[in-house]
Design an enzyme around this catalytic site. Structure first.
Site, PDB file in Angstrom:
ATOM      1  CG  HIS A  38    -131.684 101.383  43.018  1.00 40.06           C
ATOM      2  ND1 HIS A  38    -131.875 100.676  44.173  1.00 40.06           N
ATOM      3  CD2 HIS A  38    -130.794 100.663  42.297  1.00 40.06           C
ATOM      4  CE1 HIS A  38    -131.123  99.569  44.156  1.00 40.06           C
ATOM      5  NE2 HIS A  38    -130.462  99.536  43.016  1.00 40.06           N
ATOM      6  CD  GLN A  91    -127.858 101.087  44.853  1.00 45.07           C
ATOM      7  OE1 GLN A  91    -127.512 101.526  43.766  1.00 45.07           O
ATOM      8  NE2 GLN A  91    -127.606  99.841  45.219  1.00 45.07           N
ATOM      9  CG  HIS A 136    -130.647  97.189  38.708  1.00 49.00           C
ATOM     10  ND1 HIS A 136    -130.758  95.918  39.201  1.00 49.00           N
ATOM     11  CD2 HIS A 136    -130.095  97.940  39.707  1.00 49.00           C
ATOM     12  CE1 HIS A 136    -130.296  95.897  40.456  1.00 49.00           C
ATOM     13  NE2 HIS A 136    -129.884  97.101  40.775  1.00 49.00           N
ATOM     14  CD  GLU A 137    -127.843 101.074  38.920  1.00 49.99           C
ATOM     15  OE1 GLU A 137    -128.134 101.598  40.020  1.00 49.99           O
ATOM     16  OE2 GLU A 137    -127.290  99.975  38.832  1.00 49.99           O
ATOM     17  CB  CYS A 150    -128.885  94.985  43.865  1.00 58.46           C
ATOM     18  SG  CYS A 150    -129.181  96.675  44.410  1.00 58.46           S
ATOM     19  CG  LEU A 151    -123.139  97.509  44.509  1.00 60.06           C
ATOM     20  CD1 LEU A 151    -122.542  98.874  44.213  1.00 60.06           C
ATOM     21  CD2 LEU A 151    -122.043  96.503  44.828  1.00 60.06           C
ATOM     22  N   GLY A 168    -123.235  99.658  38.502  1.00 58.23           N
ATOM     23  CA  GLY A 168    -124.056 100.856  38.575  1.00 58.23           C
ATOM     24  C   GLY A 168    -124.368 101.189  40.013  1.00 58.23           C
TER      25      GLY A 168
HETATM   26 NI    NI Z   1    -129.128  97.978  42.583  1.00 56.03          NI
END
Ligand code: NI
Length: 177
Positions: free
Chosen positions: A146, A52, A142-143, A100-101, A47
């Site tokens: 953000h 981000q 999670h997304e 997480c990226l 995701g």
């Molecule tokens: Ni993330």
């Protein structure tokens, strides 16, 4: 088509609340989503949220494809979700490992609502409404965190359950969110 740089934890832009999208079906929105999709796929993510890549809009994407190496991993259809509203169904929480990226190379054990109803819009402005459980529920929470400037380490209850992926899961290839 472009793979964009993903901001890493410590960048103040990741802590800003995102603004709602007010125009659907635009070329700008299509280009943003294309860049997000290219970036998520290039980095093998599950995701990605617009903040981000430094875009402060309420736009997230997510996808988990079936992988024969992880037959238990639940498939989540590729989804582009705009201006999401999340409503937990019931109070049951479940802990699960997340990455997480924006926090590369690490994993933490994070509590999330088991059952979730989410609403929002696709890029053309059509309504989306789904009731989900399990990993689908987790990845959406999670997304959407953000979009409120929340990174998963802020949700870890016991920081002993936070560490480097290669140490925690030496034999596993895992996806980032
Ligand atoms: Ni993330």
């Amino acid at each position: 088509m472009a793979v964009r740089d993903v901001l890493k934890m410590g960048d103040p832009r990741l802590l800003q609340p995102a603004s709602p999208v007010d125009k659907f079906g635009t070329r700008d929105l299509e280009e943003l989503l294309q860049d997000m999709r290219d970036t998520m796929h290039a980095l093998n993510g599950a995701g990605l949220a617009a903040p981000q890549i430094g875009v402060g809009l309420q736009v997230v994407i997510f996808e988990v494809q079936r992988n024969p190496r992880y037959p238990d991993a639940e498939e989540v259809p590729y989804t582009e979700l705009i201006n999401p509203v999340l409503t937990p169904v019931g109070e049951a929480m479940e802990e699960g490992w997340e990455g997480c990226l924006s926090v590369p190379g690490m994993r933490g054990l994070v509590p999330r609502f088991q059952r979730l109803r989410y609403r929002g819009f696709d890029p053309k402005g059509n309504a989306i409404e789904r009731d989900v459980t399990g990993f689908h529920s987790r990845v959406v929470q999670h997304e959407c965190d953000h979009l409120m400037g929340i990174l998963y380490p802020m949700r870890i209850r016991d920081l002993r359950n936070f560490g480097f992926t290669e140490v925690l899961f030496p034999d596993l290839e895992v996806m980032d969110e």
